[in-house]
Design a protein around this motif. Structure first.
Motif, PDB file in Angstrom:
ATOM      1  N   GLU A 179     -20.745  39.414  17.893  1.00  0.00           N
ATOM      2  CA  GLU A 179     -19.393  39.369  17.346  1.00  0.00           C
ATOM      3  C   GLU A 179     -19.367  38.587  16.034  1.00  0.00           C
ATOM      4  O   GLU A 179     -19.907  37.479  15.960  1.00  0.00           O
ATOM      5  CB  GLU A 179     -18.454  38.688  18.356  1.00  0.00           C
ATOM      6  CG  GLU A 179     -17.015  38.694  17.920  1.00  0.00           C
ATOM      7  CD  GLU A 179     -16.094  38.026  18.939  1.00  0.00           C
ATOM      8  OE1 GLU A 179     -14.913  38.344  18.964  1.00  0.00           O
ATOM      9  OE2 GLU A 179     -16.581  37.165  19.700  1.00  0.00           O
ATOM     10  N   CYS A 180     -18.717  39.167  15.026  1.00  0.00           N
ATOM     11  CA  CYS A 180     -18.594  38.467  13.742  1.00  0.00           C
ATOM     12  C   CYS A 180     -17.586  37.331  13.891  1.00  0.00           C
ATOM     13  O   CYS A 180     -16.469  37.537  14.374  1.00  0.00           O
ATOM     14  CB  CYS A 180     -18.149  39.415  12.632  1.00  0.00           C
ATOM     15  SG  CYS A 180     -17.809  38.521  11.092  1.00  0.00           S
ATOM     16  N   THR A 181     -17.999  36.125  13.455  1.00  0.00           N
ATOM     17  CA  THR A 181     -17.114  34.961  13.579  1.00  0.00           C
ATOM     18  C   THR A 181     -16.026  34.949  12.500  1.00  0.00           C
ATOM     19  O   THR A 181     -15.151  34.100  12.518  1.00  0.00           O
ATOM     20  CB  THR A 181     -17.938  33.666  13.475  1.00  0.00           C
ATOM     21  OG1 THR A 181     -18.744  33.739  12.281  1.00  0.00           O
ATOM     22  CG2 THR A 181     -18.850  33.472  14.673  1.00  0.00           C
ATOM     23  N   ARG A 182     -16.094  35.902  11.538  1.00  0.00           N
ATOM     24  CA  ARG A 182     -15.022  35.989  10.528  1.00  0.00           C
ATOM     25  C   ARG A 182     -14.001  37.063  10.878  1.00  0.00           C
ATOM     26  O   ARG A 182     -12.821  36.805  10.967  1.00  0.00           O
ATOM     27  CB  ARG A 182     -15.617  36.323   9.154  1.00  0.00           C
ATOM     28  CG  ARG A 182     -16.100  35.125   8.372  1.00  0.00           C
ATOM     29  CD  ARG A 182     -16.357  35.556   6.916  1.00  0.00           C
ATOM     30  NE  ARG A 182     -17.301  34.683   6.259  1.00  0.00           N
ATOM     31  CZ  ARG A 182     -16.974  33.524   5.678  1.00  0.00           C
ATOM     32  NH1 ARG A 182     -15.724  33.116   5.677  1.00  0.00           N
ATOM     33  NH2 ARG A 182     -17.894  32.785   5.110  1.00  0.00           N
ATOM     34  N   CYS A 183     -14.504  38.313  11.089  1.00  0.00           N
ATOM     35  CA  CYS A 183     -13.554  39.424  11.233  1.00  0.00           C
ATOM     36  C   CYS A 183     -13.501  39.972  12.659  1.00  0.00           C
ATOM     37  O   CYS A 183     -12.710  40.859  12.947  1.00  0.00           O
ATOM     38  CB  CYS A 183     -13.887  40.539  10.244  1.00  0.00           C
ATOM     39  SG  CYS A 183     -15.403  41.423  10.648  1.00  0.00           S
ATOM     40  N   GLY A 184     -14.361  39.465  13.549  1.00  0.00           N
ATOM     41  CA  GLY A 184     -14.314  39.915  14.938  1.00  0.00           C
ATOM     42  C   GLY A 184     -15.027  41.230  15.203  1.00  0.00           C
ATOM     43  O   GLY A 184     -15.061  41.705  16.331  1.00  0.00           O
ATOM     44  N   GLU A 185     -15.615  41.821  14.157  1.00  0.00           N
ATOM     45  CA  GLU A 185     -16.375  43.078  14.307  1.00  0.00           C
ATOM     46  C   GLU A 185     -17.436  42.956  15.410  1.00  0.00           C
ATOM     47  O   GLU A 185     -18.071  41.917  15.554  1.00  0.00           O
ATOM     48  CB  GLU A 185     -17.058  43.361  12.950  1.00  0.00           C
ATOM     49  CG  GLU A 185     -17.979  44.554  12.904  1.00  0.00           C
ATOM     50  CD  GLU A 185     -17.230  45.859  12.672  1.00  0.00           C
ATOM     51  OE1 GLU A 185     -15.993  45.832  12.592  1.00  0.00           O
ATOM     52  OE2 GLU A 185     -17.893  46.913  12.595  1.00  0.00           O
ATOM     53  N   HIS A 186     -17.587  44.023  16.195  1.00  0.00           N
ATOM     54  CA  HIS A 186     -18.637  44.046  17.222  1.00  0.00           C
ATOM     55  C   HIS A 186     -19.827  44.846  16.736  1.00  0.00           C
ATOM     56  O   HIS A 186     -19.665  45.923  16.168  1.00  0.00           O
ATOM     57  CB  HIS A 186     -18.117  44.710  18.511  1.00  0.00           C
ATOM     58  CG  HIS A 186     -17.121  43.868  19.233  1.00  0.00           C
ATOM     59  ND1 HIS A 186     -16.678  44.146  20.504  1.00  0.00           N
ATOM     60  CD2 HIS A 186     -16.486  42.719  18.866  1.00  0.00           C
ATOM     61  CE1 HIS A 186     -15.801  43.230  20.877  1.00  0.00           C
ATOM     62  NE2 HIS A 186     -15.666  42.363  19.905  1.00  0.00           N
TER      63      HIS A 186
ATOM     64  N   ILE B  50     -26.396  39.481   9.512  1.00  0.00           N
ATOM     65  CA  ILE B  50     -25.019  39.003   9.396  1.00  0.00           C
ATOM     66  C   ILE B  50     -24.071  40.196   9.445  1.00  0.00           C
ATOM     67  O   ILE B  50     -24.515  41.335   9.433  1.00  0.00           O
ATOM     68  CB  ILE B  50     -24.819  38.204   8.079  1.00  0.00           C
ATOM     69  CG1 ILE B  50     -25.409  38.992   6.893  1.00  0.00           C
ATOM     70  CG2 ILE B  50     -25.450  36.825   8.183  1.00  0.00           C
ATOM     71  CD1 ILE B  50     -25.235  38.343   5.551  1.00  0.00           C
ATOM     72  N   CYS B  51     -22.770  39.919   9.474  1.00  0.00           N
ATOM     73  CA  CYS B  51     -21.788  41.003   9.527  1.00  0.00           C
ATOM     74  C   CYS B  51     -21.880  41.841   8.248  1.00  0.00           C
ATOM     75  O   CYS B  51     -21.789  41.299   7.140  1.00  0.00           O
ATOM     76  CB  CYS B  51     -20.386  40.420   9.677  1.00  0.00           C
ATOM     77  SG  CYS B  51     -19.100  41.675   9.575  1.00  0.00           S
ATOM     78  N   PRO B  52     -22.079  43.151   8.389  1.00  0.00           N
ATOM     79  CA  PRO B  52     -22.205  43.993   7.189  1.00  0.00           C
ATOM     80  C   PRO B  52     -20.915  44.064   6.375  1.00  0.00           C
ATOM     81  O   PRO B  52     -20.939  44.362   5.180  1.00  0.00           O
ATOM     82  CB  PRO B  52     -22.574  45.368   7.756  1.00  0.00           C
ATOM     83  CG  PRO B  52     -22.282  45.332   9.214  1.00  0.00           C
ATOM     84  CD  PRO B  52     -22.229  43.902   9.639  1.00  0.00           C
ATOM     85  N   LYS B  53     -19.779  43.750   7.006  1.00  0.00           N
ATOM     86  CA  LYS B  53     -18.494  43.852   6.289  1.00  0.00           C
ATOM     87  C   LYS B  53     -18.236  42.634   5.399  1.00  0.00           C
ATOM     88  O   LYS B  53     -17.816  42.765   4.261  1.00  0.00           O
ATOM     89  CB  LYS B  53     -17.353  43.955   7.298  1.00  0.00           C
ATOM     90  CG  LYS B  53     -17.186  45.322   7.885  1.00  0.00           C
ATOM     91  CD  LYS B  53     -15.843  45.389   8.584  1.00  0.00           C
ATOM     92  CE  LYS B  53     -15.612  46.758   9.177  1.00  0.00           C
ATOM     93  NZ  LYS B  53     -14.637  46.695  10.263  1.00  0.00           N
ATOM     94  N   ASP B  54     -18.424  41.447   5.969  1.00  0.00           N
ATOM     95  CA  ASP B  54     -18.008  40.250   5.230  1.00  0.00           C
ATOM     96  C   ASP B  54     -19.039  39.122   5.247  1.00  0.00           C
ATOM     97  O   ASP B  54     -18.746  38.002   4.830  1.00  0.00           O
ATOM     98  CB  ASP B  54     -16.682  39.722   5.800  1.00  0.00           C
ATOM     99  CG  ASP B  54     -16.777  39.432   7.285  1.00  0.00           C
ATOM    100  OD1 ASP B  54     -17.903  39.452   7.814  1.00  0.00           O
ATOM    101  OD2 ASP B  54     -15.730  39.187   7.908  1.00  0.00           O
ATOM    102  N   GLY B  55     -20.246  39.402   5.732  1.00  0.00           N
ATOM    103  CA  GLY B  55     -21.289  38.369   5.721  1.00  0.00           C
ATOM    104  C   GLY B  55     -21.076  37.274   6.744  1.00  0.00           C
ATOM    105  O   GLY B  55     -21.764  36.253   6.712  1.00  0.00           O
TER     106      GLY B  55
HETATM  107 ZN   LIG Z   1     -17.232  40.303   9.796  1.00  0.00          ZN
END
Ligand SMILES: [Zn+2]
Ligand SMILES: Cc1ncc(COP(=O)(O)O)c(C=O)c1O
Length: 405
Positions: A7-14, A23-28
């Motif tokens: 789970e992304c700790t910024r945007c919640g993406e799974h 890292i999260c591909p959307k927002d790092g």
């Molecule tokens: Zn994210």
């Protein structure tokens, strides 16, 4: 147990946990491993831990599940002593210096290398302030994987030497860990390296969260009022905070939390500065300088997570000068018999400051993390001693042997 998702700790993406992820591909954002802990509630009880292996793998139920027949890459890390202070009756010293490779970094690397092997990765790379590099080199050696370490050229000699002996590829960089990080990022894809930088893969946090479980277990599942943690990249603090949430989900503790305290070196204190300014992220610290090598991190990738924990836990952030740290090392060694790395000794400086300011009272139970062993810093300590005491101490004679020493 089986990973549900990352789970992304910024945007919640799974993201799926069945393949290597950074890292999260959307927002790092930093990725956290999530499990279906609710399914363990009532089934796994604290008393089930007794008699298990005396390493962090006693908590295997809350660490990623491996394939049948697969074993963790372990050198016996974790389950370190929780020493009752001889000086302060309600203080405990968590001695992480007794880990393999002499620091708490062993926990994160045991987990990260175990998972790298699980995913079939062959080449791992890391920028390091020193101890993370040594730990990666050791666990990669144990796992038969390639390690590529980038560290500042002025790290303690022990770090350079251990990496060399463990058979890692070492690049000594004329710069700081942030410069090393850039080099790893630039070369990783081309070279086929998997980047195990602090908070840029999800399993170092998993390894380090076991410190939170140990604080719970070793204090009889009654969390302390405060935890003081030397913070560079912040993985120790972030991992423990994650562990407390998990322990609550398992029904092992209630909703109370310790006040989480960051201690940094005055010569590199971006989190302290951001905390004092009430900011939710830090700025790159210019001219970072301290002999506490692990705290020479001018900008932590997970700064937003650290600052959030300080806020949620009603904690604070404190800076310690190199002079204060050196004095605390000598004091801890002579008063407690603990020869702590400078980063860990900074915890004592913070505790003393927070007692004088009234933030902590004498009766508050506080755990001070001694994150590493001073044996890895002998060259740095000697240099620091010479700076602090340019005049050698008066000659001493002991049984025919003449000092100063
Ligand atoms: Zn994210
Ligand atoms: C002995 C020691 N203590 C503390 C730290 C800081 O750890 P973290 O980056 O998890 O905040 C380091 C990092 O290198 C270290 O080596």
């Amino acid at each position: 147990m089986r990973i549900s998702y990352l789970e992304c700790t910024r945007c919640g993406e799974h993201l799926p946990g069945d393949r290597p992820q950074n890292i999260c591909p959307k927002d790092g954002g930093v990725l956290f491993v999530r499990y279906d802990l609710a399914s363990l509630k009532g089934k796994l009880r604290p008393e089930d831990l007794s008699g298990r292996v005396a390493s962090m793998w006693r908590y295997a139920d809350v660490l990623p599940e491996l394939h049948a027949g697969e074993k963790p890459v372990t050198l016996g890390e974790g389950f370190t002593p929780m020493l009752a202070s001889r000086e302060y009756p309600s203080v405990f010293i968590k001695d992480e210096g007794l880990n393999p490779t002499g620091s708490f970094k062993a926990r994160g690397m045991s987990a990260a290398v175990t998972m790298a092997k699980h995913y079939g990765l062959k080449k791992l790379a890391v920028p390091s302030a020193g101890n993370a590099g040594g730990a990666l080199a050791a666990y990669a050696a144990a796992a038969g994987l390639e390690a590529h370490i980038f560290m500042p050229k002025d790290v303690p000699v022990a770090n350079r030497m251990e990496c060399d002996y463990y058979g890692a590829h070492v690049a000594l960089v004329d710069g700081l860990i942030s410069d090393c990080g850039r080099m790893v990022a630039e070369r990783a894809t081309k070279e086929g390296w998997f980047d195990v930088s602090t908070l840029k893969e999800p399993f170092r946090v998993e390894g380090k969260k076991t410190m939170g479980y140990e604080v719970g277990e070793q204090l009889g599942w009654k969390l302390p009022q405060g935890i003081i943690y030397p913070t560079g990249g912040g993985v120790g603090m972030i991992g423990m905070w994650k562990a407390f949430d998990e322990m609550e989900e398992l029904g092992w503790i209630g909703s109370g939390r310790p006040k989480m305290i960051t201690v940094q070196a005055a010569g590199c204190a971006p989190i302290v500065k951001a905390w004092e300014a009430g900011k939710s992220a830090s700025e790159m610290w210019a001219g970072a300088a301290t002999f506490a090598a692990g705290l020479r991190v001018p900008k932590a990738y997970g700064d937003y997570l650290i600052l959030d924990i300080l806020k949620k836990s009603h904690g604070t952030a404190v800076a310690a000068t190199d002079e204060e740290i050196l004095a605390a090392m000598r004091h801890w060694a002579s008063a407690e018999g603990v020869f702590a790395a400078p980063e860990g000794a900074a915890s004592l400086v913070a505790y003393q400051k927070l007692r004088s300011s009234g933030f902590f009272r004498a009766e508050d139970t506080v755990v001070l993390f001694s994150t590493g062993s001073a044996y890895k810093y002998l060259d740095m300590i000697e240099t620091q001693e010479k700076k602090a005491r340019p005049e050698p101490p008066a000659a001493r004679t002991i049984g025919g042997i003449i000092g100063p020493f």
